[in-house]
Design a protein around this motif. Structure first.
Motif, PDB file in Angstrom:
ATOM      1  N   GLU A  35       5.018  10.061 -27.726  1.00  0.00           N
ATOM      2  CA  GLU A  35       4.449   9.557 -26.479  1.00  0.00           C
ATOM      3  C   GLU A  35       3.209   8.700 -26.753  1.00  0.00           C
ATOM      4  O   GLU A  35       3.047   7.622 -26.173  1.00  0.00           O
ATOM      5  CB  GLU A  35       4.089  10.723 -25.558  1.00  0.00           C
ATOM      6  CG  GLU A  35       3.491  10.310 -24.226  1.00  0.00           C
ATOM      7  CD  GLU A  35       3.098  11.506 -23.386  1.00  0.00           C
ATOM      8  OE1 GLU A  35       2.082  11.415 -22.667  1.00  0.00           O
ATOM      9  OE2 GLU A  35       3.809  12.541 -23.442  1.00  0.00           O
ATOM     10  N   ILE A  36       2.354   9.169 -27.646  1.00  0.00           N
ATOM     11  CA  ILE A  36       1.153   8.410 -28.003  1.00  0.00           C
ATOM     12  C   ILE A  36       1.537   7.085 -28.661  1.00  0.00           C
ATOM     13  O   ILE A  36       0.959   6.038 -28.356  1.00  0.00           O
ATOM     14  CB  ILE A  36       0.253   9.232 -28.940  1.00  0.00           C
ATOM     15  CG1 ILE A  36      -0.253  10.488 -28.234  1.00  0.00           C
ATOM     16  CG2 ILE A  36      -0.932   8.396 -29.427  1.00  0.00           C
ATOM     17  CD1 ILE A  36      -0.941  11.470 -29.160  1.00  0.00           C
ATOM     18  N   ALA A  37       2.516   7.128 -29.561  1.00  0.00           N
ATOM     19  CA  ALA A  37       2.948   5.910 -30.246  1.00  0.00           C
ATOM     20  C   ALA A  37       3.515   4.899 -29.266  1.00  0.00           C
ATOM     21  O   ALA A  37       3.306   3.676 -29.421  1.00  0.00           O
ATOM     22  CB  ALA A  37       3.987   6.258 -31.311  1.00  0.00           C
ATOM     23  N   CYS A  38       4.222   5.368 -28.256  1.00  0.00           N
ATOM     24  CA  CYS A  38       4.764   4.461 -27.237  1.00  0.00           C
ATOM     25  C   CYS A  38       3.647   3.754 -26.475  1.00  0.00           C
ATOM     26  O   CYS A  38       3.810   2.601 -26.046  1.00  0.00           O
ATOM     27  CB  CYS A  38       5.657   5.232 -26.269  1.00  0.00           C
ATOM     28  SG  CYS A  38       7.245   5.737 -26.969  1.00  0.00           S
ATOM     29  N   ASN A  92       2.716  -2.177 -37.826  1.00  0.00           N
ATOM     30  CA  ASN A  92       1.871  -3.002 -36.955  1.00  0.00           C
ATOM     31  C   ASN A  92       0.410  -2.589 -37.110  1.00  0.00           C
ATOM     32  O   ASN A  92      -0.127  -1.864 -36.276  1.00  0.00           O
ATOM     33  CB  ASN A  92       2.305  -2.864 -35.490  1.00  0.00           C
ATOM     34  CG  ASN A  92       1.630  -3.881 -34.590  1.00  0.00           C
ATOM     35  OD1 ASN A  92       0.781  -4.661 -35.030  1.00  0.00           O
ATOM     36  ND2 ASN A  92       1.989  -3.891 -33.322  1.00  0.00           N
ATOM     37  N   PRO A  93      -0.235  -3.040 -38.190  1.00  0.00           N
ATOM     38  CA  PRO A  93      -1.606  -2.591 -38.475  1.00  0.00           C
ATOM     39  C   PRO A  93      -2.605  -2.919 -37.372  1.00  0.00           C
ATOM     40  O   PRO A  93      -3.626  -2.234 -37.248  1.00  0.00           O
ATOM     41  CB  PRO A  93      -1.953  -3.327 -39.779  1.00  0.00           C
ATOM     42  CG  PRO A  93      -0.964  -4.433 -39.893  1.00  0.00           C
ATOM     43  CD  PRO A  93       0.276  -3.956 -39.216  1.00  0.00           C
ATOM     44  N   GLU A  94      -2.317  -3.904 -36.550  1.00  0.00           N
ATOM     45  CA  GLU A  94      -3.265  -4.299 -35.510  1.00  0.00           C
ATOM     46  C   GLU A  94      -3.475  -3.223 -34.454  1.00  0.00           C
ATOM     47  O   GLU A  94      -4.511  -3.204 -33.784  1.00  0.00           O
ATOM     48  CB  GLU A  94      -2.809  -5.599 -34.841  1.00  0.00           C
ATOM     49  CG  GLU A  94      -2.874  -6.819 -35.758  1.00  0.00           C
ATOM     50  CD  GLU A  94      -2.505  -8.090 -35.048  1.00  0.00           C
ATOM     51  OE1 GLU A  94      -2.158  -8.024 -33.840  1.00  0.00           O
ATOM     52  OE2 GLU A  94      -2.554  -9.163 -35.672  1.00  0.00           O
ATOM     53  N   VAL A  95      -2.491  -2.338 -34.269  1.00  0.00           N
ATOM     54  CA  VAL A  95      -2.630  -1.299 -33.235  1.00  0.00           C
ATOM     55  C   VAL A  95      -2.984   0.058 -33.826  1.00  0.00           C
ATOM     56  O   VAL A  95      -3.129   1.039 -33.086  1.00  0.00           O
ATOM     57  CB  VAL A  95      -1.329  -1.168 -32.402  1.00  0.00           C
ATOM     58  CG1 VAL A  95      -0.948  -2.505 -31.797  1.00  0.00           C
ATOM     59  CG2 VAL A  95      -0.187  -0.601 -33.235  1.00  0.00           C
ATOM     60  N   VAL A 114      10.119   6.113 -33.664  1.00  0.00           N
ATOM     61  CA  VAL A 114       9.070   7.044 -34.083  1.00  0.00           C
ATOM     62  C   VAL A 114       9.639   8.440 -34.313  1.00  0.00           C
ATOM     63  O   VAL A 114       9.343   9.084 -35.324  1.00  0.00           O
ATOM     64  CB  VAL A 114       7.932   7.086 -33.038  1.00  0.00           C
ATOM     65  CG1 VAL A 114       6.958   8.219 -33.349  1.00  0.00           C
ATOM     66  CG2 VAL A 114       7.192   5.761 -33.012  1.00  0.00           C
ATOM     67  N   LYS A 115      10.453   8.909 -33.391  1.00  0.00           N
ATOM     68  CA  LYS A 115      11.030  10.247 -33.550  1.00  0.00           C
ATOM     69  C   LYS A 115      11.915  10.342 -34.785  1.00  0.00           C
ATOM     70  O   LYS A 115      11.884  11.343 -35.511  1.00  0.00           O
ATOM     71  CB  LYS A 115      11.823  10.628 -32.296  1.00  0.00           C
ATOM     72  CG  LYS A 115      10.945  11.068 -31.136  1.00  0.00           C
ATOM     73  CD  LYS A 115      11.770  11.672 -30.017  1.00  0.00           C
ATOM     74  CE  LYS A 115      10.862  12.251 -28.935  1.00  0.00           C
ATOM     75  NZ  LYS A 115      11.630  12.876 -27.829  1.00  0.00           N
ATOM     76  N   VAL A 136       0.361   7.578 -38.591  1.00  0.00           N
ATOM     77  CA  VAL A 136      -0.626   6.527 -38.863  1.00  0.00           C
ATOM     78  C   VAL A 136      -0.160   5.640 -40.013  1.00  0.00           C
ATOM     79  O   VAL A 136      -0.299   4.411 -39.971  1.00  0.00           O
ATOM     80  CB  VAL A 136      -2.013   7.144 -39.169  1.00  0.00           C
ATOM     81  CG1 VAL A 136      -2.983   6.074 -39.682  1.00  0.00           C
ATOM     82  CG2 VAL A 136      -2.580   7.812 -37.930  1.00  0.00           C
ATOM     83  N   LYS A 137       0.397   6.245 -41.045  1.00  0.00           N
ATOM     84  CA  LYS A 137       0.923   5.461 -42.170  1.00  0.00           C
ATOM     85  C   LYS A 137       2.050   4.535 -41.705  1.00  0.00           C
ATOM     86  O   LYS A 137       2.143   3.382 -42.131  1.00  0.00           O
ATOM     87  CB  LYS A 137       1.435   6.395 -43.276  1.00  0.00           C
ATOM     88  CG  LYS A 137       0.332   7.142 -43.997  1.00  0.00           C
ATOM     89  CD  LYS A 137      -0.611   6.164 -44.651  1.00  0.00           C
ATOM     90  CE  LYS A 137      -1.814   6.849 -45.256  1.00  0.00           C
ATOM     91  NZ  LYS A 137      -2.813   5.863 -45.738  1.00  0.00           N
ATOM     92  N   PHE A 138       2.904   5.051 -40.839  1.00  0.00           N
ATOM     93  CA  PHE A 138       3.974   4.251 -40.247  1.00  0.00           C
ATOM     94  C   PHE A 138       3.397   3.059 -39.490  1.00  0.00           C
ATOM     95  O   PHE A 138       3.849   1.921 -39.644  1.00  0.00           O
ATOM     96  CB  PHE A 138       4.797   5.140 -39.316  1.00  0.00           C
ATOM     97  CG  PHE A 138       5.692   4.407 -38.358  1.00  0.00           C
ATOM     98  CD1 PHE A 138       6.930   3.938 -38.768  1.00  0.00           C
ATOM     99  CD2 PHE A 138       5.302   4.211 -37.044  1.00  0.00           C
ATOM    100  CE1 PHE A 138       7.758   3.268 -37.882  1.00  0.00           C
ATOM    101  CE2 PHE A 138       6.120   3.547 -36.146  1.00  0.00           C
ATOM    102  CZ  PHE A 138       7.355   3.067 -36.563  1.00  0.00           C
TER     103      PHE A 138
END
Length: 221
Positions: A140-143, A110-113, A152-153, A103-105
């Protein structure tokens, strides 16, 4: 306008409360900037769950298995009334730190998502009963919200944004915050702290009073 909130992905009341805040803002046609702040309820949890949720709940709160199951069923019923499909009884409760780092990432990149990501992690944990400590699950969720799997990984494997999670939790302790969910609603120069998953109508009243300047004459705590 901004809503900052401390919560944890292992807290069903945080999921319920955030859903109520979102609905209140939408019904008032308010456009908020959202910021999730990390608050790990059980930082010592393992990445691979070994204890059933009912048993863990019973041990944590000193309940019989029957009473623990009854409390969990009550939480699920409340969630259902809010339009959430929560299967807390079968949740595989695991370490939430990597989810908070993700979430911090997202807030940085991209704070909008980010809010969409937050709700998807809750759904993965409480509806689909996936292990949110699993880097493959989080990737997978981040994608799904537009991030690159490789990026992400790499971030998760390198323990990036660990410091940011620590800062949130230190900030909570500094301000005497020891339970969640906790919401800080800020409109113009006014702000209101709301501890707990208040009802949607209560959140709406708070937001309306912040907007019209009446908040100084009322208490929601």
């Amino acid at each position: 306008m901004k809503i900052a909130y401390w919560s944890d992905f292992n807290c069903p009341n945080s999921d319920i409360g955030l859903n109520r805040v979102k609905q209140a803002a939408e019904e008032l046609n308010l456009d908020f900037e959202w910021e999730m702040k990390a608050f790990e309820l059980e930082p010592m949890l393992e990445n691979t769950p070994t204890i059933p949720t009912v048993t863990k709940h019973a041990i944590k709160y000193g309940l019989t298995p029957e009473d623990a199951e009854a409390e969990i069923s009550e939480i699920e019923e409340i969630a259902c009334e809010e339009g959430l499909n929560i299967n807390y009884k079968d949740a595989k409760v695991s370490n939430s730190r990597s989810a908070h780092r993700l979430v911090k990432f997202a807030q940085k990149k991209n704070p909008e998502v980010t809010q969409d990501l937050v709700f998807k992690i809750y759904e993965a944990n409480f509806t689909n009963n996936r292990i949110i400590a699993d880097i493959d699950v989080l990737s997978e969720i981040a994608c799904e919200v537009g991030f690159s799997e490789d990026e992400v990984k790499t971030m998760l494997l390198n323990n990036s944004y660990d410091v940011e999670v620590n800062i949130d939790e230190e900030d909570a302790r500094f301000n005497g915050l020891y339970s969640i969910p906790f919401y800080l609603i800020m409109i113009n120069e006014e702000q209101l702290s709301i501890p707990g998953a208040f009802g949607k109508e209560d959140f709406k009243i708070a937001m309306e009073d912040l907007l019209n300047g009446e908040i100084r004459y009322k208490s929601f705590i």
